[in-house]
Design a protein around this motif. Structure first.
Motif, mmCIF file in Angstrom:
data_model
loop_
_atom_site.group_PDB
_atom_site.id
_atom_site.type_symbol
_atom_site.label_atom_id
_atom_site.label_comp_id
_atom_site.label_asym_id
_atom_site.label_seq_id
_atom_site.Cartn_x
_atom_site.Cartn_y
_atom_site.Cartn_z
ATOM 1 N N LEU A 97 24.279 -36.472 29.344
ATOM 2 C CA LEU A 97 24.887 -37.798 29.502
ATOM 3 C C LEU A 97 26.119 -37.936 28.644
ATOM 4 O O LEU A 97 26.287 -37.219 27.657
ATOM 5 N N GLN A 98 26.955 -38.865 29.074
ATOM 6 C CA GLN A 98 28.109 -39.231 28.252
ATOM 7 C C GLN A 98 28.013 -40.718 27.915
ATOM 8 O O GLN A 98 27.461 -41.077 26.897
ATOM 9 N N CYS A 99 28.475 -41.624 28.810
ATOM 10 C CA CYS A 99 28.344 -43.050 28.469
ATOM 11 C C CYS A 99 26.906 -43.523 28.572
ATOM 12 O O CYS A 99 26.525 -44.509 27.947
ATOM 13 N N GLY A 100 26.101 -42.852 29.384
ATOM 14 C CA GLY A 100 24.692 -43.192 29.491
ATOM 15 C C GLY A 100 24.353 -44.255 30.513
ATOM 16 O O GLY A 100 23.174 -44.583 30.681
ATOM 17 N N PHE A 101 25.361 -44.775 31.197
ATOM 18 C CA PHE A 101 25.052 -45.882 32.097
ATOM 19 C C PHE A 101 24.172 -45.458 33.271
ATOM 20 O O PHE A 101 23.229 -46.143 33.644
ATOM 21 N N CYS A 102 24.463 -44.310 33.831
ATOM 22 C CA CYS A 102 23.683 -43.837 34.986
ATOM 23 C C CYS A 102 22.352 -43.222 34.574
ATOM 24 O O CYS A 102 21.485 -42.979 35.421
ATOM 25 N N THR A 103 22.214 -42.924 33.285
ATOM 26 C CA THR A 103 21.145 -42.034 32.816
ATOM 27 C C THR A 103 19.727 -42.505 33.129
ATOM 28 O O THR A 103 18.910 -41.702 33.600
ATOM 29 N N CYS A 134 27.245 -40.658 38.918
ATOM 30 C CA CYS A 134 27.673 -40.583 37.520
ATOM 31 C C CYS A 134 29.186 -40.496 37.494
ATOM 32 O O CYS A 134 29.773 -39.636 38.141
ATOM 33 N N ARG A 135 29.810 -41.371 36.714
ATOM 34 C CA ARG A 135 31.275 -41.375 36.674
ATOM 35 C C ARG A 135 31.810 -40.529 35.522
ATOM 36 O O ARG A 135 33.019 -40.414 35.354
ATOM 37 N N CYS A 136 30.902 -39.955 34.724
ATOM 38 C CA CYS A 136 31.360 -39.283 33.499
ATOM 39 C C CYS A 136 31.169 -37.768 33.483
ATOM 40 O O CYS A 136 32.046 -37.047 33.036
ATOM 41 N N THR A 137 30.005 -37.299 33.872
ATOM 42 C CA THR A 137 29.594 -35.963 33.425
ATOM 43 C C THR A 137 30.057 -34.810 34.303
ATOM 44 O O THR A 137 30.060 -33.671 33.855
HETATM 45 S S1 FES Z 1 26.966 -40.629 31.848
HETATM 46 FE FE1 FES Z 1 28.430 -42.194 32.242
HETATM 47 S S2 FES Z 1 28.015 -42.779 34.286
HETATM 48 FE FE2 FES Z 1 26.767 -41.037 33.973
#
Ligand code: FES
Ligand code: FES
Length: 165
Positions: A97-103, A134-137
């Motif tokens: 994870l990065q921002c964790g929103f989708c996690t 997921c918008r980050c990983t």
């Molecule tokens: S870790 Fe940021 S949206 Fe998946």
């Protein structure tokens, strides 16, 4: 108003809610289980995924009343205060994870995948997670976390895939 009675993470819950209350609203605003996220509110992002009677569902697309009588598992229920569950531990180990929103939604979709399939084939994993955005990983470490969690389940003697469950 309608009374809903269900089990959430093993605890019996009874609440009087508006007929239009969504399952995700019950979880977050009535029960304080804010690990279940709301990304789109239109059944597209998967951030709100929980398990209802063993199936992965998008809790923004289920009325609380529809879940009445059911058994809900949220991300909080994957671990105990003493120990992370296999899927959360795999996300830590694989930097999933990065921002964790989708996690939280990812982890619930993966938990369901491990229940019902658990194949380590990349294509099968991609298909299982296509409802979770997921918008980050870039997904690479999330896929690694799926495989890590599958191995951890097997090592713990827990079933992986419907054929073993
Ligand atoms: S870790 Fe940021 S949206 Fe998946
Ligand atoms: S908030 Fe439910 S799918 Fe996006």
């Amino acid at each position: 108003m309608i009374r809903v009675e269900l089990r959430v993470n093993g605890e019996a819950v009874s609440r009087e809610v508006d007929d239009r209350t969504l399952l995700v609203e019950l979880l977050r605003y009535e029960l304080g289980l804010t690990g279940t996220h709301v990304g789109c509110d239109t059944s597209q992002c998967g951030a709100c995924t929980v398990k209802l009677d063993g199936a992965a569902v998008k809790s923004c697309a289920v009325l609380a009343a529809q879940a009445s009588g059911g058994e809900v598992l949220t991300v909080e229920g994957l671990s105990t205060p003493q120990q992370l569950g296999e899927v959360p531990a795999a996300f830590v180990a694989c930097h999933g994870l990065q921002c964790g929103f989708c996690t939280p939604g990812m982890m619930m979709a993966i938990d369901y995948y491990l229940d019902t399939d658990g194949s380590l084939d990349d294509e099968r994993i991609h298909q299982a997670l296509e409802g979770n955005i997921c918008r980050c990983t870039g997904y690479v470490n999330i896929i690694e976390a799926v495989k890590h969690a599958a191995h951890a389940r097997i090592e713990a003697g827990k079933p992986v895939g419907r054929q073993h469950g």
